[in-house]
Design a protein around this motif. Structure first.
Motif, PDB file in Angstrom:
ATOM      1  N   TYR A 167      24.443  36.273  42.498  1.00  0.00           N
ATOM      2  CA  TYR A 167      25.084  36.467  43.810  1.00  0.00           C
ATOM      3  C   TYR A 167      25.910  37.751  43.794  1.00  0.00           C
ATOM      4  N   ARG A 168      26.673  37.944  42.716  1.00  0.00           N
ATOM      5  CA  ARG A 168      27.505  39.143  42.610  1.00  0.00           C
ATOM      6  C   ARG A 168      26.643  40.398  42.545  1.00  0.00           C
ATOM      7  N   ASP A 169      25.530  40.315  41.819  1.00  0.00           N
ATOM      8  CA  ASP A 169      24.640  41.470  41.724  1.00  0.00           C
ATOM      9  C   ASP A 169      24.023  41.815  43.074  1.00  0.00           C
ATOM     10  N   ARG A 170      23.728  40.818  43.881  1.00  0.00           N
ATOM     11  CA  ARG A 170      23.205  41.084  45.230  1.00  0.00           C
ATOM     12  C   ARG A 170      24.239  41.822  46.067  1.00  0.00           C
ATOM     13  N   LEU A 171      25.495  41.420  45.941  1.00  0.00           N
ATOM     14  CA  LEU A 171      26.557  42.107  46.683  1.00  0.00           C
ATOM     15  C   LEU A 171      26.777  43.515  46.137  1.00  0.00           C
ATOM     16  N   ARG A 172      26.708  43.668  44.824  1.00  0.00           N
ATOM     17  CA  ARG A 172      26.845  45.004  44.216  1.00  0.00           C
ATOM     18  C   ARG A 172      25.731  45.940  44.694  1.00  0.00           C
ATOM     19  N   ALA A 173      24.537  45.416  44.847  1.00  0.00           N
ATOM     20  CA  ALA A 173      23.417  46.236  45.310  1.00  0.00           C
ATOM     21  C   ALA A 173      23.662  46.739  46.731  1.00  0.00           C
ATOM     22  N   ALA A 174      24.328  45.949  47.542  1.00  0.00           N
ATOM     23  CA  ALA A 174      24.616  46.333  48.923  1.00  0.00           C
ATOM     24  C   ALA A 174      25.731  47.366  49.007  1.00  0.00           C
ATOM     25  N   ARG A 175      26.646  47.322  48.053  1.00  0.00           N
ATOM     26  CA  ARG A 175      27.788  48.237  48.072  1.00  0.00           C
ATOM     27  C   ARG A 175      28.100  48.665  46.637  1.00  0.00           C
ATOM     28  N   PRO A 176      27.415  49.701  46.131  1.00  0.00           N
ATOM     29  CA  PRO A 176      27.698  50.180  44.779  1.00  0.00           C
ATOM     30  C   PRO A 176      29.196  50.489  44.605  1.00  0.00           C
ATOM     31  N   GLY A 177      29.705  50.178  43.439  1.00  0.00           N
ATOM     32  CA  GLY A 177      31.130  50.372  43.177  1.00  0.00           C
ATOM     33  C   GLY A 177      31.984  49.178  43.557  1.00  0.00           C
ATOM     34  N   LEU A 178      31.352  48.131  44.052  1.00  0.00           N
ATOM     35  CA  LEU A 178      32.070  46.925  44.454  1.00  0.00           C
ATOM     36  C   LEU A 178      32.802  46.335  43.258  1.00  0.00           C
ATOM     37  N   ARG A 179      34.043  45.881  43.498  1.00  0.00           N
ATOM     38  CA  ARG A 179      34.848  45.277  42.446  1.00  0.00           C
ATOM     39  C   ARG A 179      35.195  43.843  42.843  1.00  0.00           C
ATOM     40  N   PHE A 180      35.441  43.019  41.835  1.00  0.00           N
ATOM     41  CA  PHE A 180      35.674  41.594  42.052  1.00  0.00           C
ATOM     42  C   PHE A 180      37.014  41.167  41.464  1.00  0.00           C
ATOM     43  N   VAL A 181      37.753  40.399  42.238  1.00  0.00           N
ATOM     44  CA  VAL A 181      38.971  39.763  41.766  1.00  0.00           C
ATOM     45  C   VAL A 181      38.630  38.286  41.629  1.00  0.00           C
ATOM     46  N   PHE A 182      38.581  37.817  40.382  1.00  0.00           N
ATOM     47  CA  PHE A 182      38.221  36.432  40.089  1.00  0.00           C
ATOM     48  C   PHE A 182      39.490  35.599  39.983  1.00  0.00           C
ATOM     49  N   MET A 183      39.628  34.665  40.925  1.00  0.00           N
ATOM     50  CA  MET A 183      40.788  33.781  40.958  1.00  0.00           C
ATOM     51  C   MET A 183      40.491  32.538  40.108  1.00  0.00           C
ATOM     52  N   ALA A 184      40.959  32.555  38.878  1.00  0.00           N
ATOM     53  CA  ALA A 184      40.711  31.469  37.938  1.00  0.00           C
ATOM     54  C   ALA A 184      41.632  30.295  38.244  1.00  0.00           C
ATOM     55  N   LEU A 185      41.047  29.110  38.239  1.00  0.00           N
ATOM     56  CA  LEU A 185      41.768  27.894  38.591  1.00  0.00           C
ATOM     57  C   LEU A 185      41.139  26.720  37.857  1.00  0.00           C
TER      58      LEU A 185
END
Length: 166
Positions: free
Chosen positions: A89-107
């Motif tokens: 899923y993250r790779d699909r979003l990265r493909a749409a917007r190169p340079g995309l960064r993720f903030v993972f909210m661990a819980l």
């Protein structure tokens, strides 16, 4: 308000981690539009979730495509809230917007369960599906462009962590 810059962030994690709250704070902080991922679920997916039926990869495919289109449409940056539970899923979003960064909210599972149960009357996602979210989650820790934060920390501290990182 902090400086406005071209940056694209996804605030991600399981249901109940606080994606919407942190996403809204970051959008304000950076002067960027907020894309609330839940607003783009297909009506059938919303019906399934409300009925306590977990979404499948097929259910999420169109949703992820639409979120990718939304990210691509914002040339000056955006903040997206999206569970982004799997690497694919993250790779699909990265493909749409190169340079995309993720903030993972661990819980923890227990805290997610508590939070989702507390908001049951006002949110489409029932507490019965929390276990499925954890079963589906493929941690992004170690992937490039990912910041892990403690979702139980105060919102102001979380926003400062992201601001310092982004």
């Amino acid at each position: 308000m902090a400086e406005t810059g071209a940056r694209w962030l996804v605030v991600m994690g399981v249901s109940g981690c606080g994606k919407s709250s942190l996403g809204a704070a970051l959008a304000r902080e950076f002067g960027l539009p907020l894309i609330e991922g839940d607003d783009f679920h297909a009506p059938e997916s919303i019906r399934k979730m409300r009925a306590g039926v977990a979404l499948t990869d097929a259910d999420r495919a169109g949703w992820l495509s639409r979120l990718g289109q939304e990210l691509a449409a914002h040339d000056k940056g955006a903040v997206l809230t999206c569970s982004a539970l799997k690497r694919d899923y993250r790779d699909r979003l990265r493909a749409a917007r190169p340079g995309l960064r993720f903030v993972f909210m661990a819980l923890s599972r227990e805290e997610a369960q508590r939070r989702v149960a507390e908001r049951a009357a006002v949110h489409m996602f029932p507490a019965s599906l929390v276990a499925n979210q954890f079963a589906t989650l493929e941690s992004p820790v170690g992937e490039p462009g990912v910041l892990e934060v403690d979702a139980t920390a105060p919102l102001e501290r979380l926003a400062a962590q992201v601001r310092d990182w982004a």
